[in-house]
Design an enzyme around this catalytic site. Structure first.
Site, PDB file in Angstrom:
ATOM      1  N   ASP A 235       0.796  -1.245   0.000  1.00 20.98           N
ATOM      2  CA  ASP A 235       0.000   0.000   0.000  1.00 20.98           C
ATOM      3  C   ASP A 235       0.826   1.292   0.000  1.00 20.98           C
ATOM      4  O   ASP A 235       0.270   2.341  -0.253  1.00 20.98           O
ATOM      5  CB  ASP A 235      -0.902   0.122   1.246  1.00 20.98           C
ATOM      6  CG  ASP A 235      -2.133  -0.744   1.181  1.00 20.98           C
ATOM      7  OD1 ASP A 235      -2.337  -1.373   0.136  1.00 20.98           O
ATOM      8  OD2 ASP A 235      -2.868  -0.792   2.173  1.00 20.98           O
TER       9      ASP A 235
ATOM     10  N   CYS B 159     -15.306  -7.437 -17.282  1.00 26.19           N
ATOM     11  CA  CYS B 159     -16.506  -6.759 -16.775  1.00 26.19           C
ATOM     12  C   CYS B 159     -17.649  -6.815 -17.798  1.00 26.19           C
ATOM     13  O   CYS B 159     -18.821  -6.808 -17.415  1.00 26.19           O
ATOM     14  CB  CYS B 159     -16.198  -5.300 -16.442  1.00 26.19           C
ATOM     15  SG  CYS B 159     -15.367  -5.084 -14.860  1.00 26.19           S
TER      16      CYS B 159
ATOM     17  N   CYS C 297     -23.591   2.169  -6.076  1.00 25.19           N
ATOM     18  CA  CYS C 297     -22.874   3.101  -5.192  1.00 25.19           C
ATOM     19  C   CYS C 297     -23.840   4.138  -4.601  1.00 25.19           C
ATOM     20  O   CYS C 297     -24.459   4.910  -5.331  1.00 25.19           O
ATOM     21  CB  CYS C 297     -21.749   3.807  -5.944  1.00 25.19           C
ATOM     22  SG  CYS C 297     -20.891   4.995  -4.886  1.00 25.19           S
TER      23      CYS C 297
ATOM     24  N   CYS D  77     -16.501   8.913  -2.024  1.00 26.77           N
ATOM     25  CA  CYS D  77     -16.524   7.482  -1.671  1.00 26.77           C
ATOM     26  C   CYS D  77     -16.584   7.322  -0.149  1.00 26.77           C
ATOM     27  O   CYS D  77     -15.851   7.978   0.592  1.00 26.77           O
ATOM     28  CB  CYS D  77     -15.282   6.809  -2.245  1.00 26.77           C
ATOM     29  SG  CYS D  77     -15.104   5.099  -1.713  1.00 26.77           S
TER      30      CYS D  77
ATOM     31  N   CYS E 174     -16.234   0.727   2.993  1.00 25.33           N
ATOM     32  CA  CYS E 174     -17.473   0.337   2.302  1.00 25.33           C
ATOM     33  C   CYS E 174     -17.135  -0.813   1.362  1.00 25.33           C
ATOM     34  O   CYS E 174     -16.098  -0.794   0.705  1.00 25.33           O
ATOM     35  CB  CYS E 174     -18.008   1.540   1.515  1.00 25.33           C
ATOM     36  SG  CYS E 174     -19.364   1.153   0.386  1.00 25.33           S
TER      37      CYS E 174
HETATM   38  S1  SF4 Z   1     -19.759  -5.324 -10.661  1.00 23.68           S
HETATM   39 FE1  SF4 Z   1     -18.362  -3.818 -11.539  1.00 23.68          FE
HETATM   40  S2  SF4 Z   1     -16.343  -4.720 -11.301  1.00 23.68           S
HETATM   41 FE2  SF4 Z   1     -17.823  -6.385 -11.050  1.00 23.68          FE
HETATM   42  S3  SF4 Z   1     -18.043  -7.261 -13.116  1.00 23.68           S
HETATM   43 FE3  SF4 Z   1     -19.647  -5.728 -12.840  1.00 23.68          FE
HETATM   44  S4  SF4 Z   1     -18.754  -3.884 -13.745  1.00 23.68           S
HETATM   45 FE4  SF4 Z   1     -17.052  -5.265 -13.342  1.00 23.68          FE
HETATM   46  S1  SF4 Z   2     -16.661   1.741  -1.839  1.00 24.53           S
HETATM   47 FE1  SF4 Z   2     -16.951   3.847  -2.550  1.00 24.53          FE
HETATM   48  S2  SF4 Z   2     -17.302   3.619  -4.732  1.00 24.53           S
HETATM   49 FE2  SF4 Z   2     -17.661   1.594  -3.821  1.00 24.53          FE
HETATM   50  S3  SF4 Z   2     -19.883   1.557  -3.412  1.00 24.53           S
HETATM   51 FE3  SF4 Z   2     -18.840   2.257  -1.562  1.00 24.53          FE
HETATM   52  S4  SF4 Z   2     -18.950   4.486  -1.742  1.00 24.53           S
HETATM   53 FE4  SF4 Z   2     -19.306   3.694  -3.757  1.00 24.53          FE
END
Ligand code: SF4
Ligand code: SF4
Length: 359
Positions: free
Chosen positions: A144, A198, A208, A224, A251
């Site tokens: 990281d 994807c 989200c 986020c 999250c």
């Molecule tokens: S949920 Fe998001 S990351 Fe997962 S396959 Fe679907 S588009 Fe891709």
């Molecule tokens: S991790 Fe961030 S981008 Fe993903 S669903 Fe949660 S708020 Fe949205």
């Protein structure tokens, strides 16, 4: 077998011996996926994460190219380890039902008994030692903290593709992966990049709750919940608080809804098993926690990063979003807390709760 291939094979074997679930080798290049980075920083999508903006003496963003910080590096070894445990998701069919409204959510990666930075780095060191056994190559190891966008190298090392949710997705393992990287001056045989799988799916983008995606593969970190609950100090913008739901730390929604995680394997490694009380933690417990208990319970845990104030601020918001009448007395007490950040978020939460209860 050519020597180069033999070394690459040796590295993969030593990564498996060290307990990694996947490993690959990427060449050092200025990949097209890194082109977005300077613009992303310029638009302040990184928020208060100023470490992402660090620059070289000549003013170049360190993370935009390894040539700026490690011109000697020729290859990047990327190792991944599965941290998924046999526990419920935060949302969807794998979540606890009915929704535990009086309970918060801590991101899956932060439940573990040992800080993953330590357990991943220990394993990386094992791979590094193997690499250096017959070679005096230069190496740097990171979990990281390195001056590189790890997921881009993970893609070119064949470990997984970068999903529309910006996480590394592996066809067999899903996305519950900790990554560790070793930069080396050794020119190793690179793997093929992982193809994007994807397809037409947009489940993560649609789910989200704070509309943090600027578009597929692009995140405005300042919206986020992971950023808001962990990195953001002080006040959380009011327009984002309702979308935070019951999230206390991080999250997992855009990973929980991903079809590639439906059959993600689980790990039995003891260090990744959850600490007591962290899966769907009781909001009451968190709101009434004393600073001594915070230090004790989260010693060696990534949760320390949000600090005592952040944890209580986030808990107040989650209580406000809960619709649970019994939280009113606790929030009334928090509303007079000596920590003004906690107090002001508790006042917001009281109002939110009253609004919910009168609708
Ligand atoms: S949920 Fe998001 S990351 Fe997962 S396959 Fe679907 S588009 Fe891709
Ligand atoms: S991790 Fe961030 S981008 Fe993903 S669903 Fe949660 S708020 Fe949205």
């Amino acid at each position: 077998m050519p020597a180069l291939t033999a070394i690459s094979e040796l590295i993969k074997r030593s990564a498996a011996d060290a307990g990694f679930d996947a490993a690959g080798i990427a060449p050092v290049r200025d990949f097209p996926e890194l082109d977005y980075f300077p613009g992303w920083i310029e638009k302040h999508y990184a928020g208060d994460m100023h470490y992402l903006e660090s620059r070289t003496e000549s003013g170049e963003l360190k993370r935009s190219s390894l040539s700026h910080v490690a011109p000697w590096a020729r290859s990047v070894i990327v190792c991944a380890i599965n941290y998924n445990t046999d526990q419920p998701n935060s949302v969807g069919p794998g979540a606890r039902s009915p929704e535990p409204k009086a309970h918060g959510w801590i991101s899956r990666y932060a439940w573990s008994k040992e800080d993953y930075h330590d357990s991943v780095l220990r394993r990386l060191r094992q791979v590094e030692a193997e690499l250096k056994r017959d070679s005096d190559c230069r190496t740097w190891c990171y979990v990281d903290t390195g001056p590189l966008v790890e997921r881009v190298y993970a893609k070119y090392a064949g470990v997984g593709w970068v999903g529309k949710n910006t996480c590394i997705m592996n066809q067999k393992l899903g996305s519950w992966l900790f990554l560790g990287v070793i930069l080396t001056s050794h020119e190793l045989e690179p793997d093929l990049p992982a193809p994007d799988r994807c397809g037409t799916c947009t489940a993560c983008l649609d789910a989200c709750p704070t509309n943090a995606f600027i578009g597929p593969y692009q995140l405005d970190a300042t919206r986020c919940i992971s950023y808001l609950t962990i990195e953001k100090r002080g006040d959380i913008p009011e327009d984002l608080r309702a979308g935070m739901g019951r999230h206390i730390f991080g999250c997992d929604i855009c990973q929980d809804v991903c079809p590639w995680n439906r059959r993600a394997p689980t790990t039995a490694l003891p260090e990744f098993q959850p600490r007591d009380g962290l899966v769907n933690p009781a909001l009451e417990w968190l709101a009434e926690m004393r600073v001594e208990e915070f230090r004790e319970r989260f010693r060696g845990s990534p949760i320390k990063r949000t600090k005592f104030s952040g944890l209580r601020r986030n808990t107040a918001i989650a209580m406000g979003n809960s619709g649970e009448r019994r939280f009113i007395p606790i929030l009334e007490k928090l509303a007079t807390d000596e920590d003004e950040t906690v107090a002001s978020h508790a006042r917001w939460a009281l109002q939110k709760l009253r609004d919910l209860l009168t609708c």
